[in-house]
Design an enzyme around this catalytic site. Structure first.
Site, PDB file in Angstrom:
ATOM      1  N   TRP A 103       0.764  -1.042   0.021  1.00 45.73           N
ATOM      2  CA  TRP A 103      -0.026  -0.043  -0.111  1.00 45.73           C
ATOM      3  C   TRP A 103       0.841   1.175  -0.013  1.00 45.73           C
ATOM      4  O   TRP A 103       0.361   2.212  -0.480  1.00 45.73           O
ATOM      5  CB  TRP A 103      -0.992  -0.211   0.981  1.00 45.73           C
ATOM      6  CG  TRP A 103      -1.873  -1.089   0.805  1.00 45.73           C
ATOM      7  CD1 TRP A 103      -1.788  -2.159   1.989  1.00 45.73           C
ATOM      8  CD2 TRP A 103      -2.894  -1.598  -0.080  1.00 45.73           C
ATOM      9  NE1 TRP A 103      -2.802  -3.252   1.436  1.00 45.73           N
ATOM     10  CE2 TRP A 103      -3.367  -2.876   0.163  1.00 45.73           C
ATOM     11  CE3 TRP A 103      -3.179  -0.847  -1.290  1.00 45.73           C
ATOM     12  CZ2 TRP A 103      -4.493  -3.327  -0.373  1.00 45.73           C
ATOM     13  CZ3 TRP A 103      -4.240  -1.431  -1.876  1.00 45.73           C
ATOM     14  CH2 TRP A 103      -4.861  -2.738  -1.631  1.00 45.73           C
ATOM     15  N   ASP A 172      -1.957   6.298   6.306  1.00 50.19           N
ATOM     16  CA  ASP A 172      -2.987   5.385   5.888  1.00 50.19           C
ATOM     17  C   ASP A 172      -3.304   4.455   7.055  1.00 50.19           C
ATOM     18  O   ASP A 172      -2.458   3.740   7.428  1.00 50.19           O
ATOM     19  CB  ASP A 172      -2.377   4.493   4.624  1.00 50.19           C
ATOM     20  CG  ASP A 172      -3.385   3.517   4.254  1.00 50.19           C
ATOM     21  OD1 ASP A 172      -4.492   3.456   4.630  1.00 50.19           O
ATOM     22  OD2 ASP A 172      -3.267   3.010   2.845  1.00 50.19           O
ATOM     23  N   LYS A 196     -12.147  -2.579   6.328  1.00 47.17           N
ATOM     24  CA  LYS A 196     -11.290  -3.513   7.188  1.00 47.17           C
ATOM     25  C   LYS A 196     -11.781  -3.449   8.481  1.00 47.17           C
ATOM     26  O   LYS A 196     -11.843  -4.414   8.954  1.00 47.17           O
ATOM     27  CB  LYS A 196      -9.862  -3.021   7.015  1.00 47.17           C
ATOM     28  CG  LYS A 196      -9.322  -2.768   5.529  1.00 47.17           C
ATOM     29  CD  LYS A 196      -8.863  -3.961   5.048  1.00 47.17           C
ATOM     30  CE  LYS A 196      -8.588  -3.822   3.535  1.00 47.17           C
ATOM     31  NZ  LYS A 196      -7.794  -2.844   2.887  1.00 47.17           N
TER      32      LYS A 196
HETATM   33  C1  LIG Z   1      -7.147  -2.255   1.478  1.00 48.67           C
HETATM   34  C2  LIG Z   1      -6.229  -1.033   1.882  1.00 48.67           C
HETATM   35  C3  LIG Z   1      -6.148  -0.008   0.958  1.00 48.67           C
HETATM   36  C4  LIG Z   1      -6.762  -0.029  -0.167  1.00 48.67           C
HETATM   37  O1  LIG Z   1      -8.267   0.194   0.052  1.00 48.67           O
HETATM   38  P1  LIG Z   1      -9.068   0.390  -1.055  1.00 48.67           P
HETATM   39  O2  LIG Z   1     -10.251   1.032  -0.463  1.00 48.67           O
HETATM   40  O3  LIG Z   1      -9.589  -0.804  -1.609  1.00 48.67           O
HETATM   41  O4  LIG Z   1      -8.779   1.245  -2.213  1.00 48.67           O
HETATM   42  C5  LIG Z   1      -5.204   0.926   1.092  1.00 48.67           C
HETATM   43  N1  LIG Z   1      -4.287   0.902   2.330  1.00 48.67           N
HETATM   44  C6  LIG Z   1      -4.298  -0.134   3.175  1.00 48.67           C
HETATM   45  C7  LIG Z   1      -3.480  -0.156   4.442  1.00 48.67           C
HETATM   46  C8  LIG Z   1      -5.133  -1.180   3.087  1.00 48.67           C
HETATM   47  O5  LIG Z   1      -5.292  -2.100   3.803  1.00 48.67           O
END
Ligand SMILES: *Cc1c(COP(=O)(O)O)cnc(C)c1O
Length: 361
Positions: A103, A172, A196
């Site tokens: 990511w 993030d 998540k």
């Molecule tokens: C799943 C994830 C993403 C991507 O998320 P999307 O909503 O599918 O774009 C980005 N960063 C992390 C840490 C993730 O676990």
């Protein structure tokens, strides 16, 4: 009720069953209005109250200071990879990134479209099995911000402590938001896809310090300016109504469980159960170095790929689902987000003991 299995999916991840049941009722008839939640105007007083409730609960649970805006955006967490540099990195300016997994790598690729990106640390050569300590990288004086991923969903690493910098700090937190107490005031911007750890797919939450809303260059498309959404309370256009509602229900549940501090205690206990099993011998091997271990995603290997396939198949048969590791590292991965019950981890640990006993060479 349908029998539910233990769902170790990395995302969309498991949600509290009470929330799912409430949602299934509200989708048909919301608060006795005779209208389902997802067929209702986003400007109706009922839905406005839903959005306000979600924001207020998030503010309360994360203790978000008043000088921060909370935005409900679409386009997934991945859209933040370009929105951040587009809004916050001036033309030709520099930003610093810590490369600790898939990511961050994707975020770095997008940021390079906008400015001069300095990768101050990378664990890529060791298959991203760790995160850096504070003395392993530095941030240039001419850097606009420091960007890092607090929990690396695929490789199972997590920053035990956050970087400290006099620059803007951006994170993030898609896979560990609300899993542990954090001090929001240390950050310029925090974002997280909901799917998540706090709801269904469809909404990305952005927490941004108010003064940063003014940094966006004038030639930025309206929909991609943070300020557009901040000024209109995330109602500039139709927001992802269902996802905002569902996040609100998850937050109500979380508050009832005792809030973020209670979650953190439970998450530590759940992860410890599993790590203790992994560390109990040499049959199972964790991917991450001990100091970098994630409390949310726990990737591990068995002696051979054949045994891993057998493990995953037999686990599924006894109601332990979603344990297949990400294709980039293979093996197994248990994702144990806030809503994942302790009993599920106990059942997995018991299964691991049995599997080892009956399959050891
Ligand atoms: C799943 C994830 C993403 C991507 O998320 P999307 O909503 O599918 O774009 C980005 N960063 C992390 C840490 C993730 O676990």
């Amino acid at each position: 009720m349908v029998d539910r299995v233990y769902n170790f999916s990395p995302g969309p991840g498991t949600l509290p069953v009470d929330v799912l049941q409430q949602a299934s009722r509200d989708v048909v008839n919301f608060k006795e209005t005779g209208i389902g939640l997802i067929e209702m105007s986003h400007r109706s007083k009922e839905f406005m109250a839903v959005a306000e409730n979600t924001e207020n609960l998030l503010r309360e649970l994360m203790e978000i200071p008043d000088n921060y805006k909370v935005l409900f955006l679409q386009g997934g967490a991945s859209s933040q990879f370009y929105m951040i540099p587009m809004n916050l990195l001036g033309n030709g300016k520099k930003a610093t990134y810590l490369n600790t997994g898939t990511w961050s790598k994707k975020a770095i690729k997008e940021a390079k479209l906008f400015g001069d990106i300095e990768v101050a640390y990378s664990s890529e050569e060791q298959t991203f099995n760790r995160v850096p300590t504070k003395d392993e990288y530095s941030v240039g004086q001419d850097s606009e911000y420091l960007y890092f991923v607090s929990n690396n969903t695929i490789y199972g690493t997590q920053f035990p402590e956050f970087p400290e910098t006099d620059k803007l700090l951006i994170s993030d937190m898609s896979s560990d938001i609300l899993s542990r107490k954090i001090d929001v005031s240390k950050f310029g911007l925090i974002f997280a896809g909901a799917q998540k750890n706090m709801g269904p797919a469809g909404v990305t939450i952005v927490i941004i310090r108010e003064d940063l809303l003014e940094k966006t260059p004038d030639n930025t498309p309206t929909m991609l300016c943070y300020k557009t959404h901040a000024d209109k309370g995330s109602m500039f256009n139709t927001p992802p109504c269902f996802a905002i509602y569902a996040v609100g229900e998850v937050l109500k549940w979380l508050k009832k469980q005792g809030g973020v501090a209670a979650m953190e205690t439970r998450n530590i206990e759940k992860a410890e159960l599993l790590y203790n099993q992994i560390d109990s011998g040499d049959y199972y091997r964790g991917h991450a170095e001990k100091d970098s271990r994630s409390l949310m995603n726990i990737p591990f290997n068995l002696p051979t790929a054949e045994l891993e396939a057998k493990f995953i198949a037999e686990a599924t048969e006894v109601g332990l689902n979603g344990l297949k590791g990400h294709r980039s590292i293979g093996g197994c991965r248990a994702s144990i987000y806030n809503a994942f019950p302790r009993e599920g981890v106990e059942k997995l640990v018991a299964f691991m003991k049995e599997f080892e006993a009956s399959n050891k060479a």
